[in-house]
Design an enzyme around this catalytic site. Structure first.
Site, PDB file in Angstrom:
ATOM      1  N   GLY A 249       0.839  -1.259   0.000  1.00 44.78           N
ATOM      2  CA  GLY A 249      -0.092  -0.138  -0.112  1.00 44.78           C
ATOM      3  C   GLY A 249       0.892   1.375   0.079  1.00 44.78           C
ATOM      4  N   ASN A 250       0.266   2.480   0.165  1.00 37.88           N
ATOM      5  CA  ASN A 250       1.063   3.569   0.489  1.00 37.88           C
ATOM      6  C   ASN A 250       0.280   4.473   1.176  1.00 37.88           C
ATOM      7  OD1 ASN A 250      -0.825   5.501  -1.347  1.00 37.88           O
ATOM      8  ND2 ASN A 250      -0.627   3.885  -2.960  1.00 37.88           N
TER       9      ASN A 250
END
Ligand code: C5P
Length: 225
Positions: free
Chosen positions: A29-30
């Protein structure tokens, strides 16, 4: 607001990160919070547009006047975007993961004493902004992309506008210390077919309102007196 110049227009907005599964409990993810995209969706709706907000995983409440579609992965986001066409306006504010794990496994990857850590093969995700910018019968009249850059922000954003085929790019500097990702304020450049505008530091909600107004003007709304 009483100024509703976007009545009759359909807008779609992507927002938030995507989560790309590794196994049932882990993902790539980020740090995107979704704040800027949610604010843009709300601003366009306040200006009268019918808005579909296609959101990756966030902890935000959607504005009450938008239709929310929640997705996890880039592939799901792309499918939801395509299913939401046609639209007059598309704003791609999502921080889509560039890669996904090629073969996510259906049981949790075990840590085993003495064994080396696992490695994963990545494959590229679809570029939703480029896809939606492609000429064709369902291309929105106005496609707006974002660019998070750390160096040569202006030159890179101008190049990105060409490469992606979108109409406008909202470019911000995410180098360490600017606190854009996850923060509540933003300093951006707006890159259009006419050139580059430097916007001052402002709240993401104010930026959303200003962008919404610019979009309304582009669709021929008379300027607010
Ligand atoms: O160069 P980059 O791909 O990071 O450009 C960012 C812009 O492209 C953003 O508007 C983002 O929403 C969009 N994008 C996308 N799909 C991807 C990657 C980026 O829509 N797979």
């Amino acid at each position: 607001s009483h100024w509703r110049p976007l009545i009759g227009k359909h807008a779609l907005v992507t927002a938030g990160p995507t989560h790309e599964p590794i196994d049932p409990v882990r993902y790539l993810g980020n740090r995107s919070s979704g704040l800027q995209g949610y604010a843009i969706a709300g601003a366009l709706a306040d200006l009268g547009a019918q808005v579909i907000l296609i959101s990756g995983p966030t902890s935000l409440l959607a504005p009450s006047n938008v239709s929310l579609i929640r997705v996890e992965t880039a592939q799901q986001m792309e499918a939801a975007v395509i299913a939401s066409l046609p639209a007059d306006i598309a704003v791609c504010a999502a921080a889509v993961a560039d890669w996904r794990v090629a073969d996510p496994v259906s049981s949790k990857v075990k840590k085993q004493a003495g064994s080396p850590p696992p490695s994963f093969v990545l494959e590229p995700n679809p570029d939703i902004l480029a896809r939606i910018s492609r000429p064709g019968p369902t291309r929105p009249a106005l496609v707006v992309g974002f660019a998070a850059e750390t160096d040569d922000v202006e030159a890179n954003a101008i190049a990105k506008r060409q490469r992606k085929g979108c109409d406008w790019i909202v470019a911000n500097d995410v180098s360490t210390g600017t606190n854009v990702m996850g923060g509540t304020e933003n300093t951006v450049m707006l890159i259009t077919e006419d050139g580059v505008e430097h916007w001052p530091l402002m709240a993401k909600t104010t930026l959303a309102l200003n962008l919404g107004r610019r979009i309304a003007l582009r669709f021929g709304a008379p300027a607010l007196a």
